[in-house]
Design a protein around this motif. Structure first.
Motif, mmCIF file in Angstrom:
data_model
loop_
_atom_site.group_PDB
_atom_site.id
_atom_site.type_symbol
_atom_site.label_atom_id
_atom_site.label_comp_id
_atom_site.label_asym_id
_atom_site.label_seq_id
_atom_site.Cartn_x
_atom_site.Cartn_y
_atom_site.Cartn_z
ATOM 1 N N LEU A 31 -14.581 38.700 -45.409
ATOM 2 C CA LEU A 31 -13.379 39.527 -45.413
ATOM 3 C C LEU A 31 -12.152 38.636 -45.597
ATOM 4 N N ILE A 33 -7.807 38.386 -46.636
ATOM 5 C CA ILE A 33 -6.541 39.118 -46.636
ATOM 6 C C ILE A 33 -5.668 38.572 -47.760
ATOM 7 N N PRO A 47 -8.003 35.257 -42.694
ATOM 8 C CA PRO A 47 -7.067 35.702 -41.664
ATOM 9 C C PRO A 47 -6.778 34.558 -40.693
ATOM 10 N N GLU A 68 -4.125 41.057 -38.453
ATOM 11 C CA GLU A 68 -4.250 41.011 -39.908
ATOM 12 C C GLU A 68 -5.353 41.893 -40.475
ATOM 13 N N THR A 69 -6.348 42.243 -39.651
ATOM 14 C CA THR A 69 -7.457 43.058 -40.163
ATOM 15 C C THR A 69 -7.790 44.259 -39.293
ATOM 16 N N PRO A 109 -12.406 47.361 -44.703
ATOM 17 C CA PRO A 109 -11.251 46.462 -44.776
ATOM 18 C C PRO A 109 -9.953 47.196 -44.469
ATOM 19 N N LYS A 110 -9.129 46.552 -43.668
ATOM 20 C CA LYS A 110 -7.858 47.149 -43.268
ATOM 21 C C LYS A 110 -6.806 46.060 -43.159
ATOM 22 N N ALA A 111 -5.773 46.151 -43.965
ATOM 23 C CA ALA A 111 -4.666 45.190 -43.869
ATOM 24 C C ALA A 111 -3.712 45.676 -42.796
ATOM 25 N N ALA A 118 -6.485 43.811 -47.646
ATOM 26 C CA ALA A 118 -7.694 43.185 -47.108
ATOM 27 C C ALA A 118 -8.883 43.736 -47.869
ATOM 28 N N TRP A 120 -13.431 42.997 -48.813
ATOM 29 C CA TRP A 120 -14.664 42.231 -48.702
ATOM 30 C C TRP A 120 -15.016 41.629 -50.059
#
Length: 231
Positions: A31, A33, A47, A68-69, A109-111, A118, A120
């Motif tokens: 993962l 960012i 991250p 960050e994630t 994935p989550k920014a 973010a 993968w």
């Protein structure tokens, strides 16, 4: 109480390599960012961030992961310190690196606050990374490969219930080699670390396979008696 040191000191950061197993593609992913701030604004990176005064690096790593994630309560282990004086163009920055293991489907994935995006990526096909993060990623992968052969951390990449085929696929993806199905199953079952849930896969086109769970309590008990996990 403030204090002025006679000598200048390097700054301290943490960087986190987050691994997940994509069962659909049978591959290990990482993962990343997309940086929202300079230096390397817009580039993909691990991250991480600066350690705050009053917190240790373990706390800093978990804070940066969440900031960050959005990740919380994941397997996280420190594996190396990177201290080349010119690894960061801003100043001399020492980074304490960690790797995390997460079930892939449970962590889309989550920014969050400190990142533009973010996503993968396959560990075999990562984009150009900021700083020395490719070196950190490669080192983390080497450490994970070694650790998985001597400790049952591979289960952290799976959902709570899994098939023996999925377990073998995790090891093949991380180790980068094909394993003999019969020998793998014989060895893993002989360790008596798996619990047969009595359930089978649902909504699959092929014959439904049995679902198993890792018995963490039994492993800890066996380890105290001198048991060594080895694949």
């Amino acid at each position: 109480m403030s204090f002025t040191y006679q000598y200048a000191r390097p700054a301290l950061t943490v960087d986190c390599v987050i691994f997940g197993f994509d069962a659909g593609e049978h591959e290990l992913r990482v993962l990343l960012i997309q940086r929202a701030l300079p230096p390397f604004e817009g580039k993909w990176a691990l991250p991480g961030g600066f350690v705050k005064v009053g917190e240790n690096t373990d706390v800093a790593a978990r804070r940066e992961l969440e900031e960050e994630t959005g990740l919380k309560q994941v397997y996280l282990e420190q594996f190396k310190t990177f201290s080349e004086p010119k690894r960061d163009p801003r100043e001399h920055v020492v980074s304490v690196a960690y790797f995390a293991l997460v079930p892939f489907l449970s962590h889309p994935p989550k920014a969050d606050t400190d990142a533009k995006d973010a996503a993968w990526f396959s560990v075999e096909d990562v984009p150009s990374l900021a700083f020395d993060h490719k070196v950190i990623l490669d080192t983390a992968l080497q450490r994970l490969r070694l650790k998985m052969q001597h400790e049952p951390v591979g289960f952290e990449l799976l959902p709570p219930q899994f098939t023996l085929t999925q377990l073998q696929q995790v090891y093949e993806a991380v180790l980068g080699q094909t394993l003999d199905k019969r020998n793998f199953r014989k060895k893993i079952l002989s360790m008596d670390l798996l619990i047969d849930t009595g359930e089978v896969q649902q909504d699959v086109a092929h014959r439904a396979a049995a679902l198993w769970k890792f018995d963490a309590r039994r492993y800890e008990k066996l380890k105290k008696g001198g048991f060594h996990f080895a694949l």
